[in-house]
Design an enzyme around this catalytic site. Sequence first.
Site, PDB file in Angstrom:
ATOM      1  N   SER A 133       0.860  -1.185   0.000  1.00  0.00           N
ATOM      2  CA  SER A 133       0.000   0.000   0.000  1.00  0.00           C
ATOM      3  C   SER A 133       0.889   1.224   0.000  1.00  0.00           C
ATOM      4  O   SER A 133       2.051   1.157   0.434  1.00  0.00           O
ATOM      5  CB  SER A 133      -0.850   0.003   1.277  1.00  0.00           C
ATOM      6  N   TYR A 146      -2.922  -0.715  10.400  1.00  0.00           N
ATOM      7  CA  TYR A 146      -2.758  -0.895   8.950  1.00  0.00           C
ATOM      8  C   TYR A 146      -1.391  -0.383   8.497  1.00  0.00           C
ATOM      9  O   TYR A 146      -0.669  -1.066   7.766  1.00  0.00           O
ATOM     10  CB  TYR A 146      -3.877  -0.132   8.236  1.00  0.00           C
TER      11      TYR A 146
END
Length: 251
Positions: A133, A146
């Site tokens: 990501s 995350y």
Amino acid sequence: MFLDGKRALVTGSTSGIGLAIARAMAAEGADVVLNGFGEAGEIAVLRDELKATHINADLTATKGVEDLMGQAGPIDILVNNAGMQHVSPVEDFPPEKWDAIIALNLSSAFHTSRLAVPHMKTQGWGRIIATASAHSLTASPFKSAYVAAKHGIAGLTKVLALELATSGITANCISPGYVWTPLVENQIPDTMKSRDLTREQVMNDVLLAKQPTKKFVQPEEVAALAVFLCRDEAQNINGANYSIDGGWTAE
Ligand code: NAD
């Protein structure tokens, strides 16, 4: 087709980016193993469409990953893609959400990799690809678990790349910015709450504000790069972290 005879496992491939990667690999002839949750009828349709197997395993548990790898058999292309998100200020972040996100977004990739590598080494060929990501390279508030997991998978990928470099195996990350999938759609209500914003403000002032192109990334764009990383021309791309984020991390 160039992936004829190759078996590709894509974790979290019943939806979003993983499904696009599974479709793109099947289109190049790979024998695809799907994994992820979903409605049984919809999964049956995907299995038929891709002539794929589906293994229903919860990858937040080590045992779930071990069951998946046992049932999947020898894997040539491993795509560690399954992931989830939770948005909350750190002092309110539920510890069980932290544990689940670290387990799924990071630890499951360690377990799949350790179990896939022996076969790849024996045959002298393998590809390990992580859907990381933009959050493997930069942070945003309210996403402690995350961001920690995604920075972790970027580090794990570098270690795999170095360890396996002479075995014909490459390990790389793809780091998308915001891709319009259920994972992004589902974080909008919590982001509205955490930041006291409307839905439109979250879309434009939080999500697309990060992306200089002002466009969401398409799952198929991530899939195309994953397929390229499987080509022989990509044999020296190893330990890389490719951004597909419209310029977000260039700032
Ligand atoms: P998605 O919610 O559409 O898909 C997630 C997939 O993971 C689904 O197939 C789901 O069933 C599966 N899954 C969820 N929990 C699981 C579990 N416990 N065990 C096994 N499978 C499980 O999400 P997406 O946006 O396609 O995300 C895929 C990956 O891409 C994730 O790692 C995510 O962090 C990453 N990513 C997404 C974006 C984005 O903007 N959507 C951006 C960068 C990175």
